[in-house]
Scaffold this motif. Structure first.
Motif, PDB file in Angstrom:
ATOM      1  N   ARG A 157      75.698  82.899  41.539  1.00  0.00           N
ATOM      2  CA  ARG A 157      74.255  82.644  41.475  1.00  0.00           C
ATOM      3  C   ARG A 157      73.966  81.243  40.953  1.00  0.00           C
ATOM      4  O   ARG A 157      73.067  80.547  41.453  1.00  0.00           O
ATOM      5  N   SER A 158      74.742  80.791  39.954  1.00  0.00           N
ATOM      6  CA  SER A 158      74.542  79.442  39.426  1.00  0.00           C
ATOM      7  C   SER A 158      74.842  78.393  40.490  1.00  0.00           C
ATOM      8  O   SER A 158      74.101  77.404  40.637  1.00  0.00           O
ATOM      9  N   ALA A 159      75.925  78.599  41.248  1.00  0.00           N
ATOM     10  CA  ALA A 159      76.252  77.655  42.308  1.00  0.00           C
ATOM     11  C   ALA A 159      75.156  77.621  43.367  1.00  0.00           C
ATOM     12  O   ALA A 159      74.789  76.548  43.875  1.00  0.00           O
ATOM     13  N   ALA A 160      74.591  78.809  43.707  1.00  0.00           N
ATOM     14  CA  ALA A 160      73.510  78.846  44.693  1.00  0.00           C
ATOM     15  C   ALA A 160      72.257  78.130  44.164  1.00  0.00           C
ATOM     16  O   ALA A 160      71.584  77.392  44.911  1.00  0.00           O
ATOM     17  N   TYR A 166      69.596  70.865  44.311  1.00  0.00           N
ATOM     18  CA  TYR A 166      70.010  69.586  44.894  1.00  0.00           C
ATOM     19  C   TYR A 166      69.351  69.379  46.256  1.00  0.00           C
ATOM     20  O   TYR A 166      68.902  68.271  46.589  1.00  0.00           O
ATOM     21  N   THR A 167      69.252  70.449  47.045  1.00  0.00           N
ATOM     22  CA  THR A 167      68.664  70.322  48.379  1.00  0.00           C
ATOM     23  C   THR A 167      67.172  70.020  48.291  1.00  0.00           C
ATOM     24  O   THR A 167      66.647  69.151  49.014  1.00  0.00           O
ATOM     25  N   VAL A 168      66.459  70.743  47.388  1.00  0.00           N
ATOM     26  CA  VAL A 168      65.006  70.589  47.316  1.00  0.00           C
ATOM     27  C   VAL A 168      64.625  69.325  46.558  1.00  0.00           C
ATOM     28  O   VAL A 168      63.820  68.509  47.024  1.00  0.00           O
ATOM     29  N   ASN A 169      65.196  69.119  45.387  1.00  0.00           N
ATOM     30  CA  ASN A 169      64.753  68.028  44.524  1.00  0.00           C
ATOM     31  C   ASN A 169      65.378  66.680  44.904  1.00  0.00           C
ATOM     32  O   ASN A 169      64.679  65.678  45.029  1.00  0.00           O
ATOM     33  N   ILE A 170      66.676  66.655  45.078  1.00  0.00           N
ATOM     34  CA  ILE A 170      67.350  65.383  45.340  1.00  0.00           C
ATOM     35  C   ILE A 170      67.173  64.963  46.795  1.00  0.00           C
ATOM     36  O   ILE A 170      66.603  63.910  47.109  1.00  0.00           O
ATOM     37  N   LEU A 171      67.666  65.822  47.701  1.00  0.00           N
ATOM     38  CA  LEU A 171      67.570  65.461  49.121  1.00  0.00           C
ATOM     39  C   LEU A 171      66.111  65.422  49.574  1.00  0.00           C
ATOM     40  O   LEU A 171      65.721  64.538  50.349  1.00  0.00           O
ATOM     41  N   GLY A 172      65.282  66.378  49.088  1.00  0.00           N
ATOM     42  CA  GLY A 172      63.863  66.372  49.474  1.00  0.00           C
ATOM     43  C   GLY A 172      63.149  65.140  48.968  1.00  0.00           C
ATOM     44  O   GLY A 172      62.344  64.520  49.682  1.00  0.00           O
ATOM     45  N   ALA A 173      63.430  64.748  47.700  1.00  0.00           N
ATOM     46  CA  ALA A 173      62.814  63.535  47.168  1.00  0.00           C
ATOM     47  C   ALA A 173      63.264  62.305  47.937  1.00  0.00           C
ATOM     48  O   ALA A 173      62.472  61.389  48.216  1.00  0.00           O
ATOM     49  N   GLY A 174      64.533  62.267  48.306  1.00  0.00           N
ATOM     50  CA  GLY A 174      65.024  61.134  49.090  1.00  0.00           C
ATOM     51  C   GLY A 174      64.330  61.041  50.436  1.00  0.00           C
ATOM     52  O   GLY A 174      63.964  59.942  50.896  1.00  0.00           O
TER      53      GLY A 174
END
Length: 205
Positions: A157-160, A166-174
């Motif tokens: 669950r932690s890995a998910a 990372y997908t929403v905040n990092i990649l989405g912000a980028g």
């Protein structure tokens, strides 16, 4: 009328039964109370009963199973050898060379065997306490296995969650910054075109 052959057969069966009881006691520490054989019981029936009892003992004891397998593979180990008979086909010189080659290990082996005799035997109370701890140890092992399963699920669950963050905040912000930079470049291009057009109009006037 009982013949010498019948008497010998009965005595042999009695000896076999006594040996079986001694083996059973040596293996399990107890002997099942069996109904004594009747004098009128046929020898074949008594022999079948002894064979059945031996099979039952072998099925319950791992030691007996190992001994039977060892006897099936190496029957020579269970044959008595006279003191004057050598259990090998080597000549005397070869045997002496093997003994002399291993002579240096005899003292150390003897000292180790002597040290084993000096090891104190733990008291029976301590052994009983250890045996009493077996159920608690089993419960602790089951609890540890359940905890390991729960920890593995929490790790998944932690890995998910980390992947989602990372997908929403990092990649989405980028992606948002890239889109914003593209829009700024478009606005800058429009401003430059408008400025250039004003300069051309001013020059014409």
């Amino acid at each position: 009328m009982e013949t010498p052959f019948d008497k010998t057969a009965v005595e042999t069966l009695d000896l076999l039964e006594a040996r079986l009881r001694r083996i059973e006691y040596a293996v399990s520490g107890q002997v099942d109370e069996a109904t004594p054989a009747d004098d009128n019981t046929p020898a074949a029936q008594r022999l079948a009963d002894l064979e059945h009892a031996l099979h039952q003992l072998a099925s319950k004891s791992r030691v007996v199973q190992d001994l039977l397998r060892l006897h099936a593979r190496y029957p020579d180990l269970f044959q008595s050898i006279g003191a004057d008979e050598l259990p090998t086909t080597l000549d005397t010189e070869s045997i002496l060379s093997i003994i002399l080659a291993s002579a240096s290990s005899y003292p150390s082996t003897a000292s180790r065997l002597t040290s084993i005799l000096d090891v104190p035997v733990p008291p029976a109370e301590l052994s009983a306490q250890l045996i009493a701890l077996v159920p608690r140890i089993a419960r602790l092992e089951a609890l540890q296995a359940a905890q390991n399963t729960e920890i593995a699920a929490l790790r998944e669950r932690s890995a998910a969650l980390i992947q989602r963050w990372y997908t929403v905040n990092i990649l989405g912000a980028g992606d948002s910054w890239a889109e914003l930079e593209g829009r700024v470049e478009q606005v800058e291009q429009k401003v430059r075109r408008a400025t250039l057009a004003k300069q051309l109009d001013a020059d014409l006037v």
